[in-house]
Design a protein around this motif. Structure first.
Motif, PDB file in Angstrom:
ATOM      1  N   GLN A 149       0.805  -1.105  -0.088  1.00 63.45           N
ATOM      2  CA  GLN A 149       0.062  -0.265   0.107  1.00 63.45           C
ATOM      3  C   GLN A 149       1.240   1.200  -0.042  1.00 63.45           C
ATOM      4  OE1 GLN A 149      -3.457  -0.012   0.378  1.00 63.45           O
ATOM      5  NE2 GLN A 149      -3.420  -2.368   0.082  1.00 63.45           N
ATOM      6  N   VAL A 150       0.547   2.306  -0.744  1.00 66.57           N
ATOM      7  CA  VAL A 150       0.946   3.548  -0.729  1.00 66.57           C
ATOM      8  C   VAL A 150       1.366   3.955   0.870  1.00 66.57           C
ATOM      9  CG1 VAL A 150       1.062   5.994  -1.329  1.00 66.57           C
ATOM     10  CG2 VAL A 150       0.248   4.264  -2.880  1.00 66.57           C
ATOM     11  N   GLY A 151       2.446   4.537   1.086  1.00 66.80           N
ATOM     12  CA  GLY A 151       2.847   4.647   2.552  1.00 66.80           C
ATOM     13  C   GLY A 151       3.472   3.560   3.254  1.00 66.80           C
ATOM     14  N   ASP A 152       3.673   2.420   2.781  1.00 70.26           N
ATOM     15  CA  ASP A 152       4.282   1.405   3.583  1.00 70.26           C
ATOM     16  C   ASP A 152       5.709   1.689   3.520  1.00 70.26           C
ATOM     17  OD1 ASP A 152       1.816   0.013   3.938  1.00 70.26           O
ATOM     18  OD2 ASP A 152       2.331  -1.608   2.444  1.00 70.26           O
ATOM     19  N   ALA A 219      11.689  -6.690  -6.332  1.00 70.15           N
ATOM     20  CA  ALA A 219      11.017  -5.567  -5.911  1.00 70.15           C
ATOM     21  C   ALA A 219      10.170  -5.071  -6.899  1.00 70.15           C
ATOM     22  CB  ALA A 219      11.820  -4.566  -5.312  1.00 70.15           C
ATOM     23  N   ALA A 220      10.477  -5.131  -8.088  1.00 73.76           N
ATOM     24  CA  ALA A 220       9.665  -4.731  -9.436  1.00 73.76           C
ATOM     25  C   ALA A 220       8.434  -5.657  -9.593  1.00 73.76           C
ATOM     26  CB  ALA A 220      10.470  -4.672 -10.754  1.00 73.76           C
ATOM     27  N   HIS A 221       8.593  -6.675  -9.059  1.00 81.15           N
ATOM     28  CA  HIS A 221       7.385  -7.814  -9.117  1.00 81.15           C
ATOM     29  C   HIS A 221       6.499  -7.185  -8.122  1.00 81.15           C
ATOM     30  CE1 HIS A 221       9.038 -10.387 -11.739  1.00 81.15           C
ATOM     31  NE2 HIS A 221      10.267 -10.906 -10.972  1.00 81.15           N
ATOM     32  N   ILE A 222       6.778  -6.797  -6.767  1.00 81.96           N
ATOM     33  CA  ILE A 222       6.071  -6.235  -5.901  1.00 81.96           C
ATOM     34  C   ILE A 222       5.222  -5.248  -6.362  1.00 81.96           C
ATOM     35  CG2 ILE A 222       5.710  -5.398  -3.511  1.00 81.96           C
ATOM     36  CD1 ILE A 222       7.780  -7.185  -2.315  1.00 81.96           C
ATOM     37  N   ALA A 223       5.981  -4.110  -6.951  1.00 85.76           N
ATOM     38  CA  ALA A 223       5.513  -2.896  -7.482  1.00 85.76           C
ATOM     39  C   ALA A 223       4.170  -3.320  -8.767  1.00 85.76           C
ATOM     40  CB  ALA A 223       6.401  -2.161  -8.161  1.00 85.76           C
ATOM     41  N   ALA A 225       2.822  -6.195  -9.090  1.00 87.64           N
ATOM     42  CA  ALA A 225       1.524  -6.856  -8.529  1.00 87.64           C
ATOM     43  C   ALA A 225       0.704  -6.103  -7.530  1.00 87.64           C
ATOM     44  CB  ALA A 225       1.916  -8.229  -7.744  1.00 87.64           C
ATOM     45  N   SER A 226       1.252  -5.085  -7.195  1.00 93.56           N
ATOM     46  CA  SER A 226       0.583  -4.183  -6.082  1.00 93.56           C
ATOM     47  C   SER A 226      -0.097  -3.059  -6.807  1.00 93.56           C
ATOM     48  CB  SER A 226       1.524  -3.809  -4.728  1.00 93.56           C
ATOM     49  OG  SER A 226       1.836  -5.117  -4.122  1.00 93.56           O
ATOM     50  N   GLY A 227       0.584  -2.602  -7.956  1.00 92.73           N
ATOM     51  CA  GLY A 227       0.075  -1.397  -8.519  1.00 92.73           C
ATOM     52  C   GLY A 227       0.535  -0.164  -7.958  1.00 92.73           C
ATOM     53  N   VAL A 228       1.909  -0.234  -7.451  1.00 87.82           N
ATOM     54  CA  VAL A 228       2.562   1.021  -6.786  1.00 87.82           C
ATOM     55  C   VAL A 228       4.065   1.054  -7.035  1.00 87.82           C
ATOM     56  CG1 VAL A 228       1.242   0.490  -4.592  1.00 87.82           C
ATOM     57  CG2 VAL A 228       3.381  -0.717  -5.068  1.00 87.82           C
ATOM     58  N   ARG A 229       4.671   2.071  -6.611  1.00 87.46           N
ATOM     59  CA  ARG A 229       6.024   2.363  -6.811  1.00 87.46           C
ATOM     60  C   ARG A 229       7.047   2.144  -5.591  1.00 87.46           C
ATOM     61  NH1 ARG A 229       8.105   5.477 -10.435  1.00 87.46           N
ATOM     62  NH2 ARG A 229      10.292   6.862 -10.211  1.00 87.46           N
ATOM     63  N   LEU A 230       7.913   1.435  -5.678  1.00 87.26           N
ATOM     64  CA  LEU A 230       8.712   1.119  -4.480  1.00 87.26           C
ATOM     65  C   LEU A 230      10.134   2.030  -4.707  1.00 87.26           C
ATOM     66  CD1 LEU A 230       6.966  -1.282  -4.007  1.00 87.26           C
ATOM     67  CD2 LEU A 230       8.986  -2.688  -3.317  1.00 87.26           C
ATOM     68  N   CYS A 231      10.258   2.946  -3.920  1.00 85.36           N
ATOM     69  CA  CYS A 231      11.456   3.897  -3.891  1.00 85.36           C
ATOM     70  C   CYS A 231      12.357   3.244  -2.789  1.00 85.36           C
ATOM     71  CB  CYS A 231      11.192   5.330  -3.106  1.00 85.36           C
ATOM     72  SG  CYS A 231       9.915   6.064  -4.633  1.00 85.36           S
ATOM     73  N   ILE A 232      13.544   3.074  -3.101  1.00 82.78           N
ATOM     74  CA  ILE A 232      14.811   2.399  -2.478  1.00 82.78           C
ATOM     75  C   ILE A 232      15.995   3.173  -2.330  1.00 82.78           C
ATOM     76  CG2 ILE A 232      16.232   0.467  -2.361  1.00 82.78           C
ATOM     77  CD1 ILE A 232      14.053  -1.307  -3.751  1.00 82.78           C
ATOM     78  N   ASP A 233      16.342   3.497  -1.117  1.00 82.03           N
ATOM     79  CA  ASP A 233      17.510   4.325  -0.741  1.00 82.03           C
ATOM     80  C   ASP A 233      18.601   3.631  -0.856  1.00 82.03           C
ATOM     81  OD1 ASP A 233      19.504   5.992   0.129  1.00 82.03           O
ATOM     82  OD2 ASP A 233      18.373   6.777   1.769  1.00 82.03           O
ATOM     83  N   PRO A 234      19.575   3.669  -2.024  1.00 78.45           N
ATOM     84  CA  PRO A 234      20.945   2.849  -2.215  1.00 78.45           C
ATOM     85  C   PRO A 234      21.890   2.865  -0.620  1.00 78.45           C
ATOM     86  CG  PRO A 234      20.542   4.118  -3.804  1.00 78.45           C
ATOM     87  CD  PRO A 234      19.467   4.588  -3.064  1.00 78.45           C
ATOM     88  N   ASP A 235      21.609   4.042   0.054  1.00 75.18           N
ATOM     89  CA  ASP A 235      22.531   4.374   1.337  1.00 75.18           C
ATOM     90  C   ASP A 235      22.158   3.625   2.298  1.00 75.18           C
ATOM     91  OD1 ASP A 235      24.325   6.014  -0.264  1.00 75.18           O
ATOM     92  OD2 ASP A 235      23.015   7.893   0.380  1.00 75.18           O
ATOM     93  N   ARG A 236      20.586   2.990   2.364  1.00 76.90           N
ATOM     94  CA  ARG A 236      20.399   2.238   3.345  1.00 76.90           C
ATOM     95  C   ARG A 236      20.504   0.777   3.149  1.00 76.90           C
ATOM     96  NH1 ARG A 236      16.600   3.800   7.214  1.00 76.90           N
ATOM     97  NH2 ARG A 236      16.391   5.981   7.129  1.00 76.90           N
ATOM     98  N   ARG A 284      10.399   3.120   0.846  1.00 78.62           N
ATOM     99  CA  ARG A 284       9.093   3.316   1.095  1.00 78.62           C
ATOM    100  C   ARG A 284       8.121   3.161  -0.262  1.00 78.62           C
ATOM    101  NH1 ARG A 284      11.429   7.759   0.300  1.00 78.62           N
ATOM    102  NH2 ARG A 284      10.638   9.165  -1.237  1.00 78.62           N
ATOM    103  N   VAL A 285       6.920   2.789  -0.075  1.00 85.17           N
ATOM    104  CA  VAL A 285       5.815   2.632  -1.064  1.00 85.17           C
ATOM    105  C   VAL A 285       5.162   3.794  -1.410  1.00 85.17           C
ATOM    106  CG1 VAL A 285       3.954   1.179  -1.799  1.00 85.17           C
ATOM    107  CG2 VAL A 285       5.631   0.158  -0.309  1.00 85.17           C
ATOM    108  N   GLU A 286       5.330   4.329  -2.857  1.00 85.68           N
ATOM    109  CA  GLU A 286       4.595   5.518  -3.127  1.00 85.68           C
ATOM    110  C   GLU A 286       3.669   5.216  -4.306  1.00 85.68           C
ATOM    111  OE1 GLU A 286       7.473   8.488  -4.250  1.00 85.68           O
ATOM    112  OE2 GLU A 286       8.477   8.883  -2.279  1.00 85.68           O
ATOM    113  N   ALA A 287       2.847   6.292  -4.951  1.00 84.93           N
ATOM    114  CA  ALA A 287       1.759   5.946  -5.785  1.00 84.93           C
ATOM    115  C   ALA A 287       2.758   5.955  -7.109  1.00 84.93           C
ATOM    116  CB  ALA A 287       1.044   7.080  -5.801  1.00 84.93           C
ATOM    117  N   GLY A 288       2.243   5.371  -8.063  1.00 81.50           N
ATOM    118  CA  GLY A 288       3.085   5.150  -9.420  1.00 81.50           C
ATOM    119  C   GLY A 288       3.393   3.658  -9.816  1.00 81.50           C
TER     120      GLY A 288
END
Ligand code: ADP
Ligand code: MG
Length: 309
Positions: A149-152, A219-223, A225-236, A284-288
């Motif tokens: 979900q967006v916000g996760d 992660a693209a498979h989750i994005a 299947a869920s109809g969302v965008r996953l934003c990943i911070d490479p520094d983390r 985090r999960v964003e819209a997109g």
């Protein structure tokens, strides 16, 4: 099948079949595995071919353990409770030393994952191992790819990129210090399926997947299947000291983002959830749609195989 082959099965495989849920193991036409009332069966099969999924000269113990880990990792990703597995083994010849060592590798996985070997098939041909895993899910719960979900918040278990580092070592493209080499090769040869974590996430994670093809690709498979965008911070990204001993930071990050074979879990939790032990929040999960890591990285790094080894 000639009698000799039956005695092989009994010598090397039939003793690995005991377990709480096993009513009938190796030796009949089917194994019988018990489900509790209302439970659902989760099942998946994975094949590893010599020269494609592992170097032909890998230790048989490692081949056995790793093949089970790869299959068990799919149960982990669904949050399933392990019940048992079947192994279809194709071997070019009856090499008892090899079979003994392979069976030891299976035994280590059987006890580590509480995944008894309840049956299988043994044939002659180019070396390959198929492992079918059986797991149990409650009537109304499962970890799917489709619930983010967006916000996760996005998490991963363990450390990333270790198997890719090991691959560079195996291909003689990198030579880290001895202790680091040992650690990274162990991560490649003996990956740990996160079965306990998967079951722990059941009911709290909104989506999950195991990382077999690389974080960005999975992660693209989750994005999707869920109809969302996953934003990943490479520094983390969680990185092992062994991987960090590589002199090039860019290579390390690329391995962590695109390297396969780590068999860690990537999952999403509602904002503010407590992080399970041994996991790291990476985004985090964003819209997109798709996965954004703020870097221009080609996720299609190509299929690696070992036929030249
Ligand atoms: P069938 O012809 O009925 O399929 P098989 O002759 O292939 O049976 O196998 C005999 C028994 O040994 C079966 O219970 C089968 O599940 C088991 N078995 C065969 N190969 C393996 C193996 N590699 N690991 C575990 N069990 C095996
Ligand atoms: Mg039969």
């Amino acid at each position: 099948m000639p009698l000799a082959e039956f005695s092989l099965i009994y010598r090397y495989f039939s003793h690995l079949g005991g377990g709480d849920a096993v009513d009938l193991s190796v030796g009949d036409d089917c194994a019988i595995v018990r489900l509790e009332a209302g439970e659902r069966l989760a099942t998946s099969v994975d094949t590893m071919v010599a020269g494609v999924h592992f170097p032909k000269d890998s230790f048989p113990e490692d081949i056995g353990f790793r093949a089970v880990s790869a299959a068990a990792s799919d149960l982990a990703a669904m949050g399933a409770r392990p019940l048992g597995m079947t192994v279809a083994l194709t071997v070019p010849e009856t090499d008892e030393l090899w079979l003994h060592a392979f069976s030891e590798g299976l035994a280590a996985a059987v006890s580590e994952y509480r995944l008894p070997l309840v049956g299988g098939d043994t044939t002659r041909g180019p070396l390959s191992i198929s492992v079918q895993v059986l797991g149990a899910l409650p009537p109304d719960q499962a970890l799917l790819r489709s619930g983010a979900q967006v916000g996760d918040e996005v998490y991963v278990s363990g450390t990333l990129g270790d198997a890719a580092g090991a691959l560079a070592i195996l291909k003689q493209q990198w030579r880290p210090a001895a202790g680091h080499t040992e650690y990274l090769l162990e991560r490649f040869n003996r990956p740990r399926a996160r079965l306990d974590l998967g079951q722990q996430l059941l009911g709290s994670a909104t989506a999950a997947i195991d990382i077999s093809d690389g974080l960005l690709a999975d992660a693209a498979h989750i994005a999707a299947a869920s109809g969302v965008r996953l934003c990943i911070d490479p520094d983390r990204l969680p990185l092992s000291p062994a991987l960090c001993s590589h002199e090039n930071r860019e290579t390390i990050v690329r391995w962590a983002l695109t390297g396969g074979d780590d068999y860690e879990l990537c999952f999403c939790l509602p904002p503010g959830s407590a992080a399970p032990a041994g996991t790291t929040r990476i985004g985090r999960v964003e819209a997109g749609e798709g996965v954004d890591c703020g870097l221009a990285i080609d996720t299609a790094t190509g299929y690696q195989h070992f036929s030249d080894q």
